[in-house]
Enzyme design. Structure first.
Site: not given
Length: 391
Positions: A81, A139-140, A364
């Protein structure tokens, strides 16, 4: 399996791995929306042959390589993702999806595991036991795709499971090995302080929720500094404080949100109690009230020593002692911990930062990327480790 044969096979997929990574980077999808990504992975795996490819959940993919001889079962996991970030890079394969980008390396993880699967699918006769390739969604975003896959039975019969993360803050050529705690449990909380609003010129007629909330923020920090053992790894951070509409109006309420990070699940019992004690004392002292919600996130990632030693030995044999790095545990989080509840495991990191190439931005960040040469390290470690685990 000879080292020469493996190295030749790894070199043979190098271009594929880079192309796959760039494809995923151009077409990122958010957690629980990885429809096109998972379909691409499914079709690519089917093209290799010798793999049993399934869809354990709507957005995940699993491939099974069953060797010609009986033996143990090793699982290898990659996440797929992306993140809700507008990309600011300028290379020619930037995200084509507005407001979404691969800013954490998951595009590389997926590409590395596809490369590993392609190599091993051609070595079925040399495999003792089984290799399972887990391509995980979400996962996020809590509650995370790992737990969904585990609940779907992907770990049934698995003896070991491993995973890796490309890290831009670790220099290219280094492999981070972590024994024991690796990533923290990421709990969250939400607080509403309810006071009594009014005119800013007459604070005595109000119950100032912002002033009370400020005291709450300050005193919550005392929990870590004064109520817990200084040798414990514990973080409490406030990430959101919202209140008020105008400069001359005292707010009726404020909202405060944050995170608690630790490696020890005992804090899931003690932290809510200690936090609520602070809230209750401060709000009662000022005639306000509160609402408090504490949310348990992923479990901490705790590596198994024996499995980690196999990874360390593999890295030393391939790249030498100079490639090994022993980083400190990180207070970031990873839902790989769901797989760890089912089998001994290890989660290691692959250095992918490169100052000479301008690859210096953290995860990020809208300009995050990684050195694509690092993906060959991941493929080589995974493929070589398979033949160590499945003796």
């Amino acid at each position: 399996m000879s080292t020469l044969t493996l190295n030749s096979a790894i070199e043979g997929v190098r271009e594929d791995v880079i192309n796959w990574r760039r494809h995923f980077h151009q077409y990122p999808e958010l957690s629980y929306h990885e429809a096109k990504t998972s379909q691409f992975v499914y079709e690519t795996l089917e093209s290799f042959g010798n793999l049993e490819v399934t869809r354990p959940t709507e957005y995940s993919v699993m491939a099974r390589l069953i060797g010609s001889q009986p033996g143990k079962t090793l699982g290898i996991r990659a996440d797929m993702d992306a993140l809700p970030i507008e990309e600011e890079n300028s290379f020619n394969f930037i995200s084509q999806t507005p407001g979404v980008m691969h800013a954490c390396g998951h595009d590389g993880h997926t590409a590395m595991l596809l490369g590993t699967a392609k190599i091993l699918s051609g070595m079925k006769d040399h495999i003792k036991g089984e290799v399972r390739f887990f391509f995980q969604h979400a996962e996020e975003y809590f509650p995370g795709g790992a737990q969904e896959m585990v609940d779907a039975g992907v770990m049934d019969g698995v003896d070991y499971v491993i995973a890796a993360h490309l890290i831009s803050t670790l220099e290219f050529g280094k492999i981070g090995i972590l024994y024991g705690p690796a990533m923290a449990a990421p709990d969250g909380f939400h607080i509403t302080i309810k006071g009594k609003g009014g005119h800013g010129s007459a604070p005595h007629e109000t119950i100032d929720s912002i002033a009370i909330g400020a005291q709450v923020v300050t005193n919550l920090q005392h929990i870590v500094s004064r109520n817990t053992d200084p040798l414990d790894n514990l973080v409490l951070s406030i990430g959101k404080f919202v209140g008020g509409e105008a400069a001359n109006v005292i707010a009726n309420s404020v909202e405060i949100s944050g995170t608690v990070r630790s490696f020890d699940l005992k804090f899931r019992d003690s932290m809510p109690v200690l936090m609520e004690r602070v809230l209750k004392g401060i709000t009662e002292a000022h005639g306000a009230s509160y609402e408090f919600e504490y949310l348990c996130g992923y479990r901490p990632v705790i590596n198994n020593d024996e499995v980690t030693k196999v990874i360390e030995d593999t890295v030393r044999e391939i790249y030498g002692d100079e490639a090994i790095d022993f980083p400190k545990p990180q207070m970031a989080a990873e839902d790989f911990s769901a797989f760890q509840q089912k089998a001994p495991s290890s989660y290691f990191i692959i250095g992918a930062g490169n100052k000479e190439k301008g690859i210096v931005y953290p995860h990020h960040h809208p300009r995050f990327t990684f050195d694509e040469d690092a993906m060959e390290y991941g493929v080589k470690i995974f493929t070589n480790a398979v033949f160590k685990f499945l003796l």
